[in-house]
Design a protein around this motif. Structure first.
Motif, PDB file in Angstrom:
ATOM      1  N   MET A   1      36.041 -52.085  12.744  1.00  0.00           N
ATOM      2  CA  MET A   1      35.449 -50.881  13.344  1.00  0.00           C
ATOM      3  C   MET A   1      34.695 -50.052  12.309  1.00  0.00           C
ATOM      4  O   MET A   1      33.808 -49.276  12.658  1.00  0.00           O
ATOM      5  CB  MET A   1      36.534 -50.019  13.975  1.00  0.00           C
ATOM      6  N   ALA A   2      35.056 -50.210  11.033  1.00  0.00           N
ATOM      7  CA  ALA A   2      34.417 -49.381  10.010  1.00  0.00           C
ATOM      8  C   ALA A   2      32.993 -49.810   9.731  1.00  0.00           C
ATOM      9  O   ALA A   2      32.202 -49.017   9.221  1.00  0.00           O
ATOM     10  CB  ALA A   2      35.245 -49.417   8.727  1.00  0.00           C
ATOM     11  N   PHE A   3      32.634 -51.058  10.081  1.00  0.00           N
ATOM     12  CA  PHE A   3      31.321 -51.587   9.684  1.00  0.00           C
ATOM     13  C   PHE A   3      30.156 -50.746  10.175  1.00  0.00           C
ATOM     14  O   PHE A   3      29.227 -50.485   9.441  1.00  0.00           O
ATOM     15  CB  PHE A   3      31.144 -53.008  10.235  1.00  0.00           C
ATOM     16  N   ALA A   4      30.221 -50.370  11.433  1.00  0.00           N
ATOM     17  CA  ALA A   4      29.021 -49.809  12.041  1.00  0.00           C
ATOM     18  C   ALA A   4      29.031 -48.290  12.090  1.00  0.00           C
ATOM     19  O   ALA A   4      28.160 -47.689  12.691  1.00  0.00           O
ATOM     20  CB  ALA A   4      28.867 -50.374  13.453  1.00  0.00           C
ATOM     21  N   GLN A   5      30.031 -47.667  11.489  1.00  0.00           N
ATOM     22  CA  GLN A   5      30.080 -46.213  11.568  1.00  0.00           C
ATOM     23  C   GLN A   5      29.009 -45.597  10.674  1.00  0.00           C
ATOM     24  O   GLN A   5      28.739 -46.091   9.578  1.00  0.00           O
ATOM     25  CB  GLN A   5      31.457 -45.696  11.143  1.00  0.00           C
TER      26      GLN A   5
ATOM     27  N   GLY B   1      19.484 -58.625  16.076  1.00  0.00           N
ATOM     28  CA  GLY B   1      19.468 -60.038  16.443  1.00  0.00           C
ATOM     29  C   GLY B   1      20.852 -60.610  16.674  1.00  0.00           C
ATOM     30  O   GLY B   1      21.563 -60.195  17.595  1.00  0.00           O
ATOM     31  N   PRO B   2      21.259 -61.502  15.817  1.00  0.00           N
ATOM     32  CA  PRO B   2      22.496 -62.264  16.057  1.00  0.00           C
ATOM     33  C   PRO B   2      23.758 -61.405  16.073  1.00  0.00           C
ATOM     34  O   PRO B   2      24.728 -61.768  16.721  1.00  0.00           O
ATOM     35  CB  PRO B   2      22.520 -63.261  14.889  1.00  0.00           C
ATOM     36  N   LEU B   3      23.744 -60.311  15.369  1.00  0.00           N
ATOM     37  CA  LEU B   3      24.986 -59.539  15.268  1.00  0.00           C
ATOM     38  C   LEU B   3      25.013 -58.349  16.227  1.00  0.00           C
ATOM     39  O   LEU B   3      25.821 -57.439  16.083  1.00  0.00           O
ATOM     40  CB  LEU B   3      25.175 -59.048  13.834  1.00  0.00           C
ATOM     41  N   ALA B   4      24.132 -58.352  17.202  1.00  0.00           N
ATOM     42  CA  ALA B   4      24.014 -57.175  18.067  1.00  0.00           C
ATOM     43  C   ALA B   4      25.327 -56.865  18.777  1.00  0.00           C
ATOM     44  O   ALA B   4      25.766 -55.715  18.834  1.00  0.00           O
ATOM     45  CB  ALA B   4      22.912 -57.396  19.090  1.00  0.00           C
ATOM     46  N   LYS B   5      25.972 -57.893  19.314  1.00  0.00           N
ATOM     47  CA  LYS B   5      27.191 -57.644  20.078  1.00  0.00           C
ATOM     48  C   LYS B   5      28.333 -57.154  19.211  1.00  0.00           C
ATOM     49  O   LYS B   5      28.961 -56.141  19.526  1.00  0.00           O
ATOM     50  CB  LYS B   5      27.579 -58.894  20.864  1.00  0.00           C
ATOM     51  N   PRO B   6      28.638 -57.867  18.108  1.00  0.00           N
ATOM     52  CA  PRO B   6      29.697 -57.349  17.231  1.00  0.00           C
ATOM     53  C   PRO B   6      29.390 -55.937  16.752  1.00  0.00           C
ATOM     54  O   PRO B   6      30.293 -55.104  16.633  1.00  0.00           O
ATOM     55  CB  PRO B   6      29.709 -58.331  16.069  1.00  0.00           C
TER      56      PRO B   6
ATOM     57  N   GLU C   1      27.739 -53.565  18.295  1.00  0.00           N
ATOM     58  CA  GLU C   1      28.088 -52.625  19.366  1.00  0.00           C
ATOM     59  C   GLU C   1      29.599 -52.416  19.439  1.00  0.00           C
ATOM     60  O   GLU C   1      30.085 -51.288  19.557  1.00  0.00           O
ATOM     61  CB  GLU C   1      27.602 -53.164  20.721  1.00  0.00           C
ATOM     62  N   ALA C   2      30.331 -53.528  19.359  1.00  0.00           N
ATOM     63  CA  ALA C   2      31.787 -53.449  19.466  1.00  0.00           C
ATOM     64  C   ALA C   2      32.355 -52.596  18.344  1.00  0.00           C
ATOM     65  O   ALA C   2      33.244 -51.764  18.543  1.00  0.00           O
ATOM     66  CB  ALA C   2      32.394 -54.839  19.417  1.00  0.00           C
ATOM     67  N   SER C   3      31.816 -52.787  17.150  1.00  0.00           N
ATOM     68  CA  SER C   3      32.310 -52.028  16.006  1.00  0.00           C
ATOM     69  C   SER C   3      31.977 -50.549  16.174  1.00  0.00           C
ATOM     70  O   SER C   3      32.803 -49.676  15.944  1.00  0.00           O
ATOM     71  CB  SER C   3      31.692 -52.582  14.732  1.00  0.00           C
ATOM     72  N   LYS C   4      30.744 -50.302  16.603  1.00  0.00           N
ATOM     73  CA  LYS C   4      30.300 -48.920  16.753  1.00  0.00           C
ATOM     74  C   LYS C   4      31.160 -48.172  17.770  1.00  0.00           C
ATOM     75  O   LYS C   4      31.480 -47.013  17.596  1.00  0.00           O
ATOM     76  CB  LYS C   4      28.848 -48.923  17.212  1.00  0.00           C
TER      77      LYS C   4
END
Lengths: 534, 785
Positions: B332-336, B604-609, B611-614
């Protein structure tokens, strides 16, 4: 007996005060209030004399005062206290002057009659707590009803008549059935004892037949369960609270509700142990439902007073399950929870009174950001809220903790012939009240005190006035002391509580038979059903 | 001298450690509005600093003596008074300083003091009243935490346990005028209460399990929720069989207590309050994340090591939840994009590490990481506060948004250096403290093999934690590069400037400890290292349980497993490599500000993860749907349907309505018109005649039994029937009969032998009022004869 004059004096003082205040001219409201506060303070100080004469180690009734009252009936004017009632008496005398002081400005209309009603109410409540005679108890029980009816009906809010009548009829239905049971008990006990008497101590030596116990307990329990109030007999409470003036709400929640639990402890359970054993599972389940249900419904309210009213349903559920656990921990905890509930809920209603007096609304949506405007009040109110939510080191925790704990471990110590279903599950379910309590109380606190001060009318609210500050400081100090030093109180309750469980265990093991004096049945039948209890 | 009798001003010395901050809190909260800012923070800092000095003295002198004498596990116990007593149940308000609580009070008071000092700079813009209120709460928080760690039994621990919950409510919602902040505070309290509920249940189960066990004469007087009694294995076989033998009970108690710990220490599923707790002032976050509150759960599990070592089932729950949390929070910390949010998730993740350590019986590593984490996380949060302070000075209205930062290394050199050191420590880079503590956890997970676990479970935990460690290194350095490297991405960042010394001084001290604190917990190698490098494990050894509690066995199985030097070095090497890879990949992607590759990946490829992280795996949304809304709906529904409708409207007012209906009906009848009354009488009388059997003719019945006829007269209903005069003719001669003594036969029931009955029997019934006589004659049939 030394000090036996104290209890009759306690009853007489408020009555004298009421007579006195009725002799003063109309319209002098500050004079009336002065008399009320003075008389109730004197009553409180006199009640402290009890401690001087009270033997903390003894388990029986003390300070007993006994004179013949109605010889034809065998009714005595007999009063006395023990470890169960002593602090309830003190709570009553303690709350009364605080209530009158805290609501000084609230009542202007007919202030003379208002003060007189409050004082008569006090006398009635004290009478019901100290009565050791069924007749006297019933009289005091009904005496409480009338001033409360007047308080709601005259000085109440918009739907005051509906609420007052509902309150009276609800209570009456219960107490009339109780009266019928009292008649039965009176007549049957006379057959057994050979003399007509309403003396509680004498009557409680009589074992009534099994069927009679079941019905009489039901009749008493109905009266008391309505007072508690036990789910689903609670709907008079929110209406009565919402419509009652602040002082009425404080006394209603602070003292009156305690008569339900007290009645079970003093009358219903000792007199009809088999009846108690028969009904206990149902009562236990209803009290746990009440704990959770009250909390849920409290959360759904948008009226502050109603929210607190429903919180009482939840809190008194703890008291009820505590006494049903039949453990010293549960019963002492239950009494402690009653005392704490008197302080915290009394305090909550006083606080709502403070807000209402300034803002004339009880709707949550009308408030917000009050902390900024009234920091002193908010801080003190927060302590009361936390006390009510059962935060450790505040008074509410001790009672909740002990009642839940007592229920949880009840399984192993229940007397022969008495049981509540799945005590550990009941204990765990009541403990959810800890969560829900926080949910609705903090919800209320946040709505009122946090947020932006965006309603223009809230911008001019004055903080606590000196007399209000005194009341709230005393209450919060009491809440702290109650949470930090519960032992001195618990130790005083202990002998009487132990006696209660001991007697109950002995009586519930008594074999079934026609009405007789305990222990007088032929020995061999007694042996057969008595089981292994010491 | 007996250390238990140490007193100051008549109170046990241990009591003063929590009492000093509590006094400070009391003063600031009562006098707050009347005193200046300077006196407010002097009181607060003084209180905590004094508590710190007292703690240092107590640990360095009396406890050290006990430790050297080999009695460190007994520690110093001081009772203030008996708090609760009912029957045989007794709770003393007692405090316990042993080597475990010693570590905690040092961390709490030391870091607490630094945070107090830092706050004078950070909060100086507040009004006098809220400045004092802030310091009052801060003191209250510290005091509650000190009660929690010093408690000698579970109920006293619960005071502190709930106390920190209350303080988090107050401090997170400190700026209460903002509804979202106030809500975050309430959320923290309620979620914590869910944990507290389970804590209570665990406590009750524990007591229920041991209450009938004799703990010896001395112990019987002390009550059996005391740690000293519970952890003492010397109480004989009864104790072991009844509780430690009952693995399931120990597991239940352990799991309930652990759920309590999940609430405090922000583990899945109860972690949701912590990210929102950022609403509070930043130093508060530092206090919550480093010194108080979140460490409580880890501490409690270590404190109850005697219970957990008796149930490997409970431990598998602890370590699994720890691992899942470590991974999920790292993800979860990735996209903050909020500075403090990143740090918040990193705390959740690091706490997961600590629980894996505790869940593998690696108590020392759990406390070790708790300590090093306290230093670098406090440093990071205070650094974040410093950055935000700087950005605010630069004019930023969203000072925590890292997308607007960059290049701050030029403007805030001290903050940058200390932040970097802490980032190195949390990423596990040698020789910073985090490297050693994380390595201890990883190595412990690799080696552990509790009875009852699958063989591969330790390795699974190890592998999972490595992944989480990789994530940690990456997102922390992403944060660092976004804030300090590259060029300023906004005007505000260009105008940021370094914070005052009151804020940078604590940063420097914390960074110093974050660098070197690791050297007290080096692994045990075959070569001899100076004893200071194992200081922590030997210091803690007396306070934690070293063996698995196996019922009914004499031989005790040690928890710690010693690996060869090669294994130790390889594991450390792998951990370090993982850290370096994490930092390196962050450098590639964010080294000079976010590179275009990032955008390409995210879109691109990481769009879904991404979103989930964000959206933090939509935990809040899910809870909203499955708990919050249903709760509201049920509450509303119970009120409207059950309370208002079923009980009040139908049952209560319904019965009132029915009574009222009767009232209204009878009012209509009783209207005072004589005509209607008479009509009523007539109608009533008619009804009486119609309903009753007045019109029925008199008759009689007969039956034969034992050669005797029994005739029963049925003279008709009503008064006339009951008082009618009867005469019988049984022999059929047409004349009324008499009995033997000559009296007429007039009873309602008469009997006669069968042979004497004639073929017809007659009954005369004379109405008493009209004197009219009715004659009934019946033929007596043969078959009935």
């Amino acid at each position: 007996m030394p000090g036996s004059f104290i209890l009759p004096l306690l009853l007489a003082l408020p009555i004298l005060g009421a007579i006195f205040v009725m002799c003063t001219p109309k319209g002098e409201s500050s004079l009336h209030r002065g008399i009320g506060i003075a008389m109730s303070t004197i009553t409180f100080l006199v009640s402290l004399l009890i401690f001087k004469n009270f033997d903390k180690k003894a388990d029986g009734f003390q300070l007993v005062f006994d004179v013949e009252w109605i010889p034809g009936l065998g009714a005595h004017f007999k009063t006395g206290i023990d470890g169960i009632s002593i602090f309830l008496v003190i709570l009553t005398t303690f709350l009364m002057p605080l209530t009158l002081l805290g609501t000084k400005k609230a009542v202007e209309k007919h202030s003379r009659e208002f003060i007189a009603s409050m004082l008569v109410l006090e006398a009635g409540m004290l009478g019901a707590f100290v009565a050791l005679d069924l007749f006297l108890f019933y009289v005091a029980w009904e005496v409480m009803l009338i001033p409360m009816y007047l308080l709601i009906g005259i000085w109440g809010g918009q739907r005051r008549l509906y609420a007052a009548i509902k309150f009276v009829i609800y209570t009456m239905v219960g107490s009339l059935l109780m009266l019928v049971a009292i008649f039965y008990v009176y007549v049957t006990a006379a057959d057994v004892l050979g003399t007509y008497t309403t003396d509680l101590e004498k009557i409680s030596t009589v074992a009534f037949s099994y069927q009679a116990q079941i019905w009489c307990f039901a009749a008493f329990a109905l009266a008391f369960a309505i007072k508690v109030p036990l789910f689903p007999l609670h709907t008079w409470l929110p209406d009565a609270h919402v419509e009652a003036p602040t002082a009425g709400s404080v006394i209603l929640a602070g003292v009156l509700l305690k008569f339900g639990i007290y009645g079970f402890l003093r009358y219903a359970m000792p007199l009809f142990p088999h009846g108690a054993a028969y009904w206990a599972p149902a009562l236990a389940i209803l009290s746990v439902i009440g704990i959770i249900y009250g909390a849920f419904v409290a959360f759904a309210q948008d009226d502050v007073k109603k929210l607190v009213a429903y919180s009482s349903v939840s809190h008194l559920g703890f008291c009820m399950i505590g006494i049903l656990s039949m453990t010293a921990m549960g019963i002492s905890g239950s009494i402690y929870a009653m005392l704490s509930h008197g302080l915290t809920t009394g305090g909550l209603f006083l606080g709502i009174g403070v807000l209402y007096e300034r803002r004339h609304t009880r709707r949550l949506a009308e408030y917000g950001g009050i902390w900024k405007q009234m920091p002193l009040f908010s801080g003190l109110f927060l302590i009361i809220v936390m006390g009510s939510a059962g935060l450790p080191a505040l008074s509410g925790f001790i009672g909740e903790f002990l009642t839940i704990f007592g229920t949880f471990i009840a399984g192993d110590t229940l007397p022969q012939g008495y049981s509540i279903p799945m005590p550990r599950l009941l204990g765990a379910l009541s403990a959810t009240g800890v969560i829900f309590g926080a949910v609705y109380l903090l919800f209320m606190f946040q709505k009122v005190f946090f947020g932006k001060l965006d309603k223009a009318r809230n911008g001019k609210l004055p903080d606590l006035r000196p007399h209000e500050t005194i009341v709230f400081v005393i209450l919060t100090v009491a809440i702290f002391l109650g949470g930090l030093f519960p032992r001195p109180l618990l130790v005083v309750m202990e002998p009487s509580v132990q006696k209660f469980t001991r007697d109950f265990g002995r009586r519930v093991a008594e074999p079934d038979g026609p009405a007789h004096v305990y222990g007088s049945l032929p020995q061999k039948t007694a042996q057969a059903t008595k089981g292994g209890r010491p | 001298m007996d250390p238990s009798s140490l007193q100051i001003l008549g109170l046990p010395m241990l009591a003063w450690i929590p009492l000093l901050p509590l006094i400070g809190a009391f003063l600031n909260l009562t006098l707050g509005r009347r005193i200046s800012k300077a006196s407010a923070h002097t009181i607060a800092i003084g209180a905590v600093a004094l508590a710190c000095i007292l703690s240092i003295y107590l640990v360095a002198s009396p406890l050290w003596q006990l430790f050297k004498a080999g009695a460190g596990g007994t520690g110093i116990e001081q009772t203030i008074y008996t708090w609760i007593e009912v029957g045989s149940f007794k709770v003393q308000l007692a405090f316990r300083l042993d080597t475990l609580s010693a570590v905690m009070i040092l961390i709490v008071t030391f870091i607490g003091s630094l945070i107090h000092i830092y706050s004078t700079g950070y909060m100086h813009n507040e009004s006098d009243a809220s400045y004092a209120r802030y310091f009052g709460y801060l003191n209250l928080f510290t005091g509650s935490m000190l009660i929690l760690v010093l408690a000698a039994n579970l109920p006293v621990m619960f005071i502190g346990w709930e106390g920190v919950g209350l303080c988090s409510f107050l401090l997170i919602g400190f700026w209460y005028e903002n509804d979202a902040y106030a809500y975050a505070g309430r959320k923290a309290f309620v979620v914590n209460r869910i944990g507290d509920f389970c804590f209570l249940l665990g406590m009750f189960l524990l007591y229920w399990a041991v209450k009938d066990i004799s703990l010896g004469p001395e112990a019987a007087a002390r009550g059996s929720l005391d740690f000293a009694n519970l952890r003492n294995p010397a109480y004989g076989p009864a104790y072991a069989d009844a509780f430690w033998g009952g693995e399931r009970l120990a597991a239940a108690a352990g799991i309930f207590l652990f759920i309590g710990a999940c609430g405090k220490s922000a583990q899945i599923p109860l972690f949701v309050w912590l990210p929102d707790a950022m609403a509070g002032p930043t130093p508060v976050s530092a206090l919550i994340h480093a010194a108080t509150m979140v460490t409580a759960g880890v501490y409690m599990v270590c404190r109850m090591s005697f219970l957990y070592s008796a149930s490997t089932t409970a431990l598998i729950v602890v370590s699994t939840i720890g691992l899942i949390t470590a991974l999920a929070a790292a993800f979860m910390a990735f996209a903050q994009t909020d500075l403090k949010k990143v740090l918040a998730y990193s705390t959740v993740s690091q706490l997961g590490f600590m629980f894996v350590a505790a869940g593998t019986g690696n108590w020392v590593a759990a406390v070790f990481h708790l300590g090093t984490h306290a230093f670098f996380k406090a440093c990071l949060f205070l650094g974040a506060g410093s950055v935000m302070h700087g950005m605010e000075h630069g004019g930023s209205t969203t000072p925590g948004d890292i997308t607007t930062m960059g290049g701050l290394r030029k403007h805030m050199p001290i903050t940058r250096i200390t932040f970097m050191i802490s980032c190195l420590a949390i990423a596990g880079i040698f020789p910073f403290s985090g490297f050693f503590s994380k390595d201890e956890i990883l190595a412990g997970a690799w080696a552990v093999d509790p009875p009852g676990w699958p063989d591969w479970y330790g390795e699974l935990l190890w592998g999972g934690l490595l992944l989480a460690a990789l994530g940690t290194a990456f997102y922390m350095w992403r944060l660092y590069f976004m804030v300090f490297s590259g060029n300023e991405r906004s005007e505000e960042a260009k105008h940021a400037h370094e914070s005052p010394p009151s804020m940078t001084m604590p940063l420097v001290v914390l960074a110093l400890f974050a660098s070197i604190a690791g050297f007290i917990g080096l692994p045990h190698l075959s070569m001899k290292l100076p004893s200071i490098t194992h200081a922590l494990s030997s210091w803690l050894a007396p306070s934690v349980t070293p063996t698995w509690y196996m019922p009914n066995t004499v031989e005790q199985l040690s928890i710690a497993v010693h690996e060869s030097d090669t294994t130790i070095f390889s594991l450390a090497g792998i951990a370090l490599a993982i850290g370096v890879i994490g930092v390196g990949s962050a450098w590639v992607l964010y080294g000079r500000g976010p590179s275009p590759t990032v955008d390409k990946l995210v879109e691109g490829p990481l769009a879904k993860p991404y979103e989930a992280s964000k959206h933090k795996l939509w935990f809040d949304e899910i809870y909203d749907v499955i708990i919050v809304r249903p709760f509201r709906t049920v509450a509303r529904g119970l009120f409207e349907v059950v309370d208002r409708f079923i009980i009040d409207t139908v049952a209560v007012n319904g019965s009132a309505f029915i009574v009222g209906l009767f009232g209204r009906l009878s009012r209509w009848v009783q209207n005072g018109q004589v005509q209607r009354y008479i009509a009523g009488v007539v109608v009533g009388a008619a009804l009486v005649f119609a309903i009753s059997d007045c019109g029925r003719k008199p008759t009689f019945s007969y039956k034969l039994s034992d050669g005797e006829y029994e005739f029963t007269a049925e003279p008709g209903a009503g008064v006339g029937g009951a008082n009618a005069r009867l005469r019988w003719d049984l022999d059929g001669n047409g004349v009324a009969d008499t009995d033997a003594s000559g009296n007429p036969l007039d009873a309602p029931v008469v009997k006669l032998r069968a042979g004497e009955v004639g073929s017809h029997v007659t009954l005369w019934v004379e109405d008493p009022i009209s004197r009219k006589t009715v004659q009934v004659t019946r033929e007596i049939r043969e078959e009935e004869k």
